[in-house]
Design an enzyme around this catalytic site. Structure first.
Site, PDB file in Angstrom:
ATOM      1  N   PRO A   1       0.834  -1.208   0.000  1.00 10.31           N
ATOM      2  CA  PRO A   1       0.000   0.000   0.000  1.00 10.31           C
ATOM      3  C   PRO A   1       0.869   1.258   0.000  1.00 10.31           C
ATOM      4  CG  PRO A   1       0.035  -0.971   2.190  1.00 10.31           C
ATOM      5  CD  PRO A   1       0.794  -1.908   1.306  1.00 10.31           C
TER       6      PRO A   1
ATOM      7  N   ASP B   1       5.677   2.605   2.350  1.00  9.87           N
ATOM      8  CA  ASP B   1       4.817   1.448   2.607  1.00  9.87           C
ATOM      9  C   ASP B   1       3.980   1.731   3.854  1.00  9.87           C
ATOM     10  OD1 ASP B   1       3.699  -1.009   3.241  1.00  9.87           O
ATOM     11  OD2 ASP B   1       5.522  -2.156   2.800  1.00  9.87           O
ATOM     12  N   HIS B   2       2.650   1.828   3.672  1.00  8.66           N
ATOM     13  CA  HIS B   2       1.770   2.178   4.787  1.00  8.66           C
ATOM     14  C   HIS B   2       1.656   1.067   5.820  1.00  8.66           C
ATOM     15  CE1 HIS B   2      -0.690   5.171   6.545  1.00  8.66           C
ATOM     16  NE2 HIS B   2      -1.205   5.664   5.424  1.00  8.66           N
ATOM     17  N   ARG B   3       2.142  -0.120   5.525  1.00  8.31           N
ATOM     18  CA  ARG B   3       2.144  -1.194   6.524  1.00  8.31           C
ATOM     19  C   ARG B   3       3.238  -0.967   7.559  1.00  8.31           C
ATOM     20  NH1 ARG B   3       3.057  -6.232   2.738  1.00  8.31           N
ATOM     21  NH2 ARG B   3       4.728  -4.784   2.148  1.00  8.31           N
TER      22      ARG B   3
ATOM     23  N   THR C   1       5.056   2.372   7.947  1.00  4.76           N
ATOM     24  CA  THR C   1       5.104   3.747   8.437  1.00  4.76           C
ATOM     25  C   THR C   1       3.795   4.445   8.081  1.00  4.76           C
ATOM     26  OG1 THR C   1       6.400   5.801   8.412  1.00  4.76           O
ATOM     27  CG2 THR C   1       6.182   4.621   6.323  1.00  4.76           C
TER      28      THR C   1
END
Length: 426
Positions: free
Chosen positions: A225, A398-400, A402
């Site tokens: 993501p 990467d939103h997983r 940060t």
């Protein structure tokens, strides 16, 4: 004591490599760190160094063989030492076909471990080494018309070179131009646009490097993501400092803008370790070293070379190492350590006068920085419009691992280092 040299794993998705040539022959002395062989991967031709000193007791595979990662390829022994326990792959001195060379029945499913191979050889196409395919594509050679001299009739480099020497020179096709149409009396005559009679759509086979890039980028964009942050940096201080340094340096040692960005990014990553991380199952691995990957444009794709521990290196050392690695990458002679271990990547298109773009994260990293060109633009300071030097940079994260606030603080720290470059020199 004898030591076994195995096919190295150069990149997390490498499954096999082609042994291009032996640099040191059997019975010859070799030093630790000396180049033993050249192997070709999906990305480049890499020099494999010996991890031991002694004598090359035996080659376990032949030039042109495709060898799975981890397979023994050579035995290094002490002078005069007799080695009894030779790996089974040696086959009594004769190299056995690797798993990649063994043809599978059409109905047999391909194991998941082989999914990383960008081009499979059991799909009806002529067997050929990656280098031979690339040469054939470059020179317009039809592989089906080339007699292979490699293992199992495989087309290798020497076969392409032989075909080039014997290939007839095709005569240029004659283009028949029909007469121009007669214009109406009341209109201005216009020349007829006639397409070339021999013009055809060109079909270019996807080579291994392009296929690997495509597969990994699809995985990245569909499984990670992404989110994006863009900042604009005042580069006046960096450009002035660079000008001062370069006025005192010879041409081959001059600093680039990218050298400053590499150093600044590495220092900022010290403060924000989640941007220098990777995700493994349910754990975030925060890497202890700031190894900055630098995207390098090649003729048929991209390669990432790695400046290790960039936060501890001087600008001069960063510049020297990057220049040397880029030269090796473009010559197809990268070393294993040149392309291994990146923890954060930078893609700079400023030299192409690109102002702004976004980059795709290079798995398994948490982020990548896209850098545009330094431009002279009008800026407003204290109500006064004047000329300024500005550069845009965009972080893909990467939103997983940060989130937006943390990534924004990282960008602020990076911007601070670039706008106050004296901090980089401390």
């Amino acid at each position: 004591m004898a030591e076994i040299i195995a096919m190295p794993k150069l990149g997390f998705d490498m499954a096999e490599g082609t042994l291009v040539r032996w640099v040191v022959g059997e019975g010859e002395a070799i030093e630790k760190g000396q180049v033993l062989a050249e192997i070709e991967t999906d990305k480049a031709t890499v020099e494999v160094e010996s991890s031991a000193a002694g004598v090359v007791y035996r080659h376990l595979v032949k030039a042109g063989d495709i060898v799975p990662v981890g397979t023994p390829i050579a035995v290094i022994a002490a002078p005069g030492e007799k080695v009894e326990d030779i790996p089974a792959v040696a086959g009594g001195g004769e190299a056995q076909p690797s798993a990649a060379q063994t043809e599978q029945p059409a109905e047999q499913p391909i194991p998941a471990s082989q999914e990383t191979a960008a081009i499979l050889e059991d799909d009806g196409r002529t067997k050929a080494s990656p280098l031979a395919r690339r040469m054939a594509q470059e020179y317009g050679i039809n592989l089906k018309q080339v007699q292979g001299s490699g293992p199992g009739g495989r087309v290798v480099k020497r076969d392409i070179e032989k075909a080039l020497k014997t290939a007839p020179v095709a005569a240029a096709p004659e283009i028949e131009t029909p007469p121009a149409p007669i214009a109406a009396p009341t209109t201005l005559p216009l020349p007829a646009v006639v397409p070339a009679a021999a013009a055809e759509d060109q079909r270019v086979a996807v080579d291994k490097l392009r296929a690997i890039i495509g597969r990994r980028m699809v995985e990245s964009k569909t499984q990670i993501p992404h989110f994006y942050l863009t900042s604009e940096v005042d580069m006046a201080a960096v450009m002035e400092l660079r000008k001062q340094f370069n006025s005192q340096l010879p041409e081959e040692q001059k600093l680039s803008v990218n050298d400053f960005i590499i150093k600044a990014a590495a220092l900022a990553l010290r403060q924000y370790p989640n941007l220098n991380a990777s995700l493994q199952e349910n754990e975030i691995i925060r890497h202890a070293h700031r190894n900055i990957g630098v995207a390098v444009a090649l003729e048929n794709g991209l390669m990432t070379i790695v400046c290790k521990d960039a936060d501890y290196k001087s600008l001069g050392l960063i510049s020297q190492e990057v220049k040397e690695m880029v030269a090796r990458a473009r010559a197809g002679k990268v070393r294993p350590e040149d392309i291994e271990g990146s923890t954060f990547s930078i893609s700079n298109l400023g030299m192409f006068e690109v102002e702004h773009f976004v980059a795709i994260i290079n798995p398994p990293e948490a982020a990548i920085l896209a850098v545009g060109s330094v431009k002279e633009v009008p800026v407003v300071e204290n109500g006064v419009v004047k000329a300024g030097l500005r550069m845009k940079m965009t972080l893909s994260a990467d939103h997983r691992i940060t989130d937006g606030a943390e990534a924004a603080r990282f960008m602020q720290a990076l911007k601070n280092y670039l706008e106050k470059p004296a901090l980089i020199l401390l």
